[in-house]
Enzyme design. Structure first.
Site, PDB file in Angstrom:
ATOM      1  N   TYR A 144       0.798  -1.298   0.020  1.00 35.71           N
ATOM      2  CA  TYR A 144       0.046   0.100   0.179  1.00 35.71           C
ATOM      3  C   TYR A 144       0.892   1.208  -0.100  1.00 35.71           C
ATOM      4  O   TYR A 144       0.544   2.134  -0.733  1.00 35.71           O
ATOM      5  CB  TYR A 144      -1.130   0.109   1.270  1.00 35.71           C
ATOM      6  CG  TYR A 144      -1.696   1.321   1.425  1.00 35.71           C
ATOM      7  CD1 TYR A 144      -2.768   1.691   0.309  1.00 35.71           C
ATOM      8  CD2 TYR A 144      -1.600   1.958   2.575  1.00 35.71           C
ATOM      9  CE1 TYR A 144      -3.288   2.759   0.495  1.00 35.71           C
ATOM     10  CE2 TYR A 144      -2.160   3.211   2.826  1.00 35.71           C
ATOM     11  CZ  TYR A 144      -3.005   3.878   1.640  1.00 35.71           C
ATOM     12  OH  TYR A 144      -3.782   4.939   1.834  1.00 35.71           O
ATOM     13  N   ARG A 151       1.207   6.997  -6.541  1.00 34.64           N
ATOM     14  CA  ARG A 151       0.211   7.921  -7.036  1.00 34.64           C
ATOM     15  C   ARG A 151       0.671   9.188  -6.906  1.00 34.64           C
ATOM     16  O   ARG A 151       0.171  10.316  -7.529  1.00 34.64           O
ATOM     17  CB  ARG A 151      -0.786   7.414  -6.140  1.00 34.64           C
ATOM     18  CG  ARG A 151      -2.063   8.517  -6.090  1.00 34.64           C
ATOM     19  CD  ARG A 151      -3.416   7.810  -5.269  1.00 34.64           C
ATOM     20  NE  ARG A 151      -3.215   7.580  -3.892  1.00 34.64           N
ATOM     21  CZ  ARG A 151      -4.083   7.115  -2.870  1.00 34.64           C
ATOM     22  NH1 ARG A 151      -5.103   7.055  -3.511  1.00 34.64           N
ATOM     23  NH2 ARG A 151      -3.683   6.919  -1.652  1.00 34.64           N
ATOM     24  N   TYR A 204      -0.905  12.838   6.836  1.00 34.16           N
ATOM     25  CA  TYR A 204      -0.872  11.715   7.874  1.00 34.16           C
ATOM     26  C   TYR A 204       0.777  11.897   7.970  1.00 34.16           C
ATOM     27  O   TYR A 204       1.609  12.072   7.243  1.00 34.16           O
ATOM     28  CB  TYR A 204      -1.018  10.521   7.175  1.00 34.16           C
ATOM     29  CG  TYR A 204      -2.496   9.907   7.217  1.00 34.16           C
ATOM     30  CD1 TYR A 204      -3.375  10.320   8.106  1.00 34.16           C
ATOM     31  CD2 TYR A 204      -2.634   8.744   6.627  1.00 34.16           C
ATOM     32  CE1 TYR A 204      -4.778   9.871   7.987  1.00 34.16           C
ATOM     33  CE2 TYR A 204      -4.034   8.106   6.589  1.00 34.16           C
ATOM     34  CZ  TYR A 204      -5.003   8.714   7.234  1.00 34.16           C
ATOM     35  OH  TYR A 204      -6.180   8.346   7.430  1.00 34.16           O
ATOM     36  N   ARG A 217     -11.383  13.214   2.162  1.00 32.12           N
ATOM     37  CA  ARG A 217     -12.801  12.434   2.860  1.00 32.12           C
ATOM     38  C   ARG A 217     -13.809  12.358   2.065  1.00 32.12           C
ATOM     39  O   ARG A 217     -14.592  11.562   2.204  1.00 32.12           O
ATOM     40  CB  ARG A 217     -12.664  12.889   4.049  1.00 32.12           C
ATOM     41  CG  ARG A 217     -11.752  12.941   5.095  1.00 32.12           C
ATOM     42  CD  ARG A 217     -11.007  11.447   5.266  1.00 32.12           C
ATOM     43  NE  ARG A 217      -9.972  11.565   6.307  1.00 32.12           N
ATOM     44  CZ  ARG A 217      -9.090  10.615   6.385  1.00 32.12           C
ATOM     45  NH1 ARG A 217      -9.481   9.239   5.816  1.00 32.12           N
ATOM     46  NH2 ARG A 217      -8.066  10.732   7.163  1.00 32.12           N
ATOM     47  N   GLU A 324     -13.787  -1.281   5.963  1.00 33.09           N
ATOM     48  CA  GLU A 324     -14.030   0.150   5.637  1.00 33.09           C
ATOM     49  C   GLU A 324     -15.165   0.345   4.519  1.00 33.09           C
ATOM     50  O   GLU A 324     -15.624  -0.689   4.112  1.00 33.09           O
ATOM     51  CB  GLU A 324     -12.641   0.217   4.539  1.00 33.09           C
ATOM     52  CG  GLU A 324     -12.560   1.831   4.153  1.00 33.09           C
ATOM     53  CD  GLU A 324     -11.124   1.789   3.175  1.00 33.09           C
ATOM     54  OE1 GLU A 324     -10.137   1.546   3.790  1.00 33.09           O
ATOM     55  OE2 GLU A 324     -11.339   2.211   1.963  1.00 33.09           O
TER      56      GLU A 324
END
Ligand code: 3EB
Length: 335
Positions: A144, A151, A204, A217, A324
């Site tokens: 990940y 990305r 983060y 979000r 999730e």
């Protein structure tokens, strides 16, 4: 006008439909169905469903134009484009100084950004990312986290910035398969929304990997006469920390509190009637099939038994996250 149809069984989808922008198939697809429209195949076992596969499709009342570019199948209509980019990361196992997944992720986003520039619909509203073995480690880094580097590099390379105005998204692990990225983009920018209960993912701290994830979000998109709310994949994270490790039912309650906070933020900005939790269409990813019943119970107690929910078994991007949940809905603007 756009329409989102969810939970369709294979008998209810027409492979030939000219008004379908694109969609996703969850579960085990029926053999031989290769529609003319872009389809993201998500090979994840359905939980609590008697069907072997369920489709979610985006339909448009305006005529669709279809195309194929650099491995991306796409359709566009009325200022909105839906595309699916599939890349086999094995193609990047030689010739790159980076891990194959990192290189494939960067290349996939490059192709998407080139297509959007060529089509004149630069604004990414929502992205659905899937790849195999998301929590596995190789090249000294969790997969990940490799994906996050590729990305982010693509966003920066195309001068899009990697904070603030970034799309809503999810990043989910499947048992196998290529890197698969579906996306919806528009001629007009969507408004990116954050959750006051959570640190923005693009901020983060480095504990979660060398690069932060590039998503917001939620986004609120406004195609003519409509308002679409895309709530990103939402997990049991408060601030930037996973909370309630090992307890799926409590994680589910935390997720609902997070979605509620995001929807409340959307309601500060929306021009249509206020959004409510009961009207959204949900996709729920559960890491362990054995947790399905307790997650379903918590969810339906809050949303009502009539809620539109699809449950699948899939991996979440932090190994301590057990589920999730993402959600989408469309409002019509009146007046
Ligand atoms: C989180 O809040 C949980 O990397 O695109 C949710 C939605 C998550 C999107 C992504 C990751 C992504 O950090 C994980």
């Amino acid at each position: 006008m756009l329409e989102l149809l969810t939970r369709l069984t294979s008998g209810q989808v027409s492979a030939a439909a000219v008004d379908v922008l694109g969609g996703a198939c969850l579960g085990q697809p029926a053999a031989g169905i290769a529609p003319g429209w872009p389809l993201q195949a998500i090979f994840a076992p359905l939980l609590g469903s008697t069907a072997t596969s369920l489709h979610e499709i985006w339909r448009s009342s305006a005529p669709c134009i279809a195309g194929y570019s650099e491995g991306i199948a796409w359709r566009r209509s009325g200022g909105v484009l839906y595309g699916v980019c599939e890349i086999n990361e094995a193609e990047f196992s030689v010739g790159s100084e980076y891990s194959p997944l990192r290189a494939a992720s960067q290349e996939a986003y490059r192709r998407i950004f080139r297509l959007l520039a060529a089509e004149g619909l630069p604004y990414l509203w929502r992205v659905w990312n899937y790849f195999a073995d998301i929590n596995g480690e190789s090249y000294g880094l969790e997969r990940y986290r490799q994906f996050n580097i590729g990305r982010q590099d693509a966003f920066l390379e195309f001068r899009r910035g990697a904070t603030g105005n970034v799309p809503a998204a999810c990043a989910i692990g499947l048992a196998s398969g290529p890197l698969s990225i579906a996306f919806i983009a528009g001629e007009q920018a969507a408004m990116a929304l954050e959750n006051p209960r959570q640190v923005s993912a693009y901020h983060y701290p480095a504990d979660y990997g060398p690069r932060s994830p590039t998503f917001s979000r939620a986004t609120l998109a406004c195609p003519p006469g409509q308002e679409i709310l895309f709530v990103s994949g939402t997990a049991s994270i408060f601030g930037h920390r996973t909370v309630h490790a090992g307890d799926a039912a409590t994680q589910c309650r935390e997720v609902l509190a997070n979605i509620e906070a995001v929807v409340a933020t959307a309601n500060l900005h929306c021009r249509s009637a206020a959004f409510s939790l009961g009207e959204l269409s949900y996709r729920v990813y559960v890491r362990h099939a054995a947790d399905f019943s307790k997650v379903e119970e918590v969810l339906l107690a809050r949303l009502g038994a009539a809620a539109e929910v699809v449950f699948v078994q899939a991996d979440i991007c932090r190994s301590d996250l057990l589920l999730e949940i993402e959600a989408t809905t469309i409002h019509v603007l009146v007046g």
